[in-house]
Write an enzyme that holds these catalytic residues in place. Structure first.
Site, PDB file in Angstrom:
ATOM      1  N   LEU A  84       0.835  -1.194   0.000  1.00 39.73           N
ATOM      2  CA  LEU A  84       0.000   0.000   0.000  1.00 39.73           C
ATOM      3  C   LEU A  84       0.873   1.249   0.000  1.00 39.73           C
ATOM      4  CD1 LEU A  84      -2.785   1.324   0.148  1.00 39.73           C
ATOM      5  CD2 LEU A  84      -2.624   1.195   2.640  1.00 39.73           C
ATOM      6  N   TYR A  85       1.996   1.209   0.716  1.00 42.04           N
ATOM      7  CA  TYR A  85       2.924   2.340   0.708  1.00 42.04           C
ATOM      8  C   TYR A  85       3.340   2.668  -0.724  1.00 42.04           C
ATOM      9  CZ  TYR A  85       7.368   4.834   1.127  1.00 42.04           C
ATOM     10  OH  TYR A  85       8.397   5.740   0.987  1.00 42.04           O
TER      11      TYR A  85
END
Length: 436
Positions: free
Chosen positions: A246-247
């Site tokens: 997700l980062y």
């Protein structure tokens, strides 16, 4: 500890080697967004996830990512404005006036001090969240204050604060380094990544595009955008539509958002994809940092291996080399072309890799630390988990070399030696702490 050992190696005005003029290389700088629809959908999906599917944040998480209520009580008034103006005022003729977000972070501290030492005006902004020990961030803040850099305590999502800063100071540049970092933490607190890396970035761009004059913006992207890409070394021309975390997805979304604001509002934007930055005053969540801590305490460290039993490798890049790249990007950034939210002509848009271009196996990193610490590490070898980490990173820095004069010079053992010296002084008191 020597006072000079911990200083950035970039004092003085950063001079790039003579490079080809912008006119010859401009076609490299305007990156096409080949999958605009895909990334617009991702952006909307992330917002939907954050606003609808995520549970309301607990008080602790709210405090981690939102300090607007705190900042409201910390800014305003003639004394505050005097501090802001004094810090942002260049000391050299023709110096830049730079707002550095995330100024008390690892990279932010080093960049801010390097800018200030060469005579630029620097104003810091940081929310001092609790992703890792705030005491380290406060110690960095002390370094900044001693260098003449005032840090405003506030959040990039606080639009009122940002507008106030832009009213008080006419920034020529913004060095945007504030972000929710860390690949693995996204599995614990996904909303914080959307809040900071997307919503916060949009908020900063909104205020910047309405400024008159608009500042040129350099921001931190990440090597993580290459995700599952197997072609090495990673080039700015490679596909970046397969994020592994997700980062990484939020950083990739940030690149798409930046392109949009460049296209619509004429903001000059330069993205820097950092590759595994390390060095003194670093982040405790990074492997080199917590390996050092655990080896000294006699604790077992976990070393991951790839599915084929190979070693995981990283393109470790020393902080001083990253600082040189950041200053090079600021110095070569052209002015934004908009005014008051209206575009008046095409503006510069660039993305660069900033790495060392020499990947090193994590097992070698451990061996170097054992040598420097004079202690044998207790190691546990484990398969690389499916938590967003990738097997290797390797930067192609040809573009940054040609256009920024970027030349990384510090090898891993030399850089780790400097880090260990700082660590021992800061945490164990084995040597006199540097005033840096």
């Amino acid at each position: 500890m020597s006072h000079l050992d911990d200083l950035p190696s970039t004092p003085g005005k950063y001079k790039t080697d003579k490079v080809p003029p912008y006119g010859i290389l401009h076609h490299h700088r305007y990156l096409r967004l080949s999958k605009l629809t895909l990334w617009a959908s991702l952006f909307l999906a992330l917002f939907l996830f954050y606003l609808v599917l995520s549970p309301p944040p607990s008080p602790s998480r709210r405090n981690l990512n939102d300090s607007s209520s705190i900042s409201a009580a910390k800014y305003g008034g003639s004394h505050w404005e005097k501090q802001v103006r004094k810090s942002a005022r260049p000391r050299s003729r023709g110096g830049l006036t730079v707002l550095v977000t995330g100024a008390s972070g690892f990279v932010g501290t080093h960049v801010s001090i390097a800018l200030r030492r060469r005579g630029d005006g620097v104003l810091g902004l940081d929310n001092f969240n609790r992703y890792y020990d705030p005491k380290l961030k406060r110690a960095r803040q002390g370094l900044l204050e001693r260098s003449g850099v005032f840090v405003v305590e506030g959040d990039i999502n606080d639009a009122v604060l940002l507008r106030k800063l832009f009213d008080v100071v006419l920034f020529t540049h913004v060095m945007h380094l504030a972000a929710q970092a860390g690949v693995r933490y996204a599995m614990q607190n996904p909303g914080s990544y959307v809040n900071s890396n997307i919503a916060g970035f949009v908020n900063l761009l909104e205020v910047s595009k309405s400024a008159n004059p608009q500042p040129a913006i350099v921001w931190a992207s990440s090597s993580s955008v290459y995700g599952l890409n197997s072609k090495v070394p990673f080039s700015e021309k490679d596909r970046t539509d397969q994020p592994a975390s997700l980062y990484a997805a939020t950083k990739k979304a940030g690149e798409g958002i930046a392109h949009t604001y460049n296209h619509i509002y004429g903001l000059s934007l330069t993205g820097l994809r950092f590759f595994t930055v390390y060095g003194p005053w670093g982040r405790p969540d990074m492997a080199y940092f917590f390996f050092t801590k655990d080896i000294l305490k006699g604790k077992t460290i976990t070393v991951f291996e790839s599915p084929d039993k190979g070693s995981v490798a990283r393109d470790f890049t020393y902080i001083d080399d990253i600082v040189k790249g950041c200053l090079g990007a600021l110095d070569t950034a052209e002015k934004s072309t908009g005014s008051g939210g209206k575009k008046k002509g095409p503006a510069m848009f660039r993305i660069y890799n900033l790495g060392n271009t020499s990947p090193v196996p994590v097992t070698k990193l451990v061996t170097i630390l054992e040598k420097l610490l004079k202690m044998k590490a207790k190691k546990k070898i484990m398969p690389l988990p499916r938590n967003g980490d990738v097997e290797f990173t390797h930067a192609n820095i040809t573009l940054a070399q040609a256009e920024l004069g970027y030349k990384p010079a510090v090898d891993l053992e030399t850089g780790l030696k400097k880090f260990v010296k700082w660590y021992m002084g800061f945490y164990t008191g084995s040597k006199k702490k540097s005033s840096w």
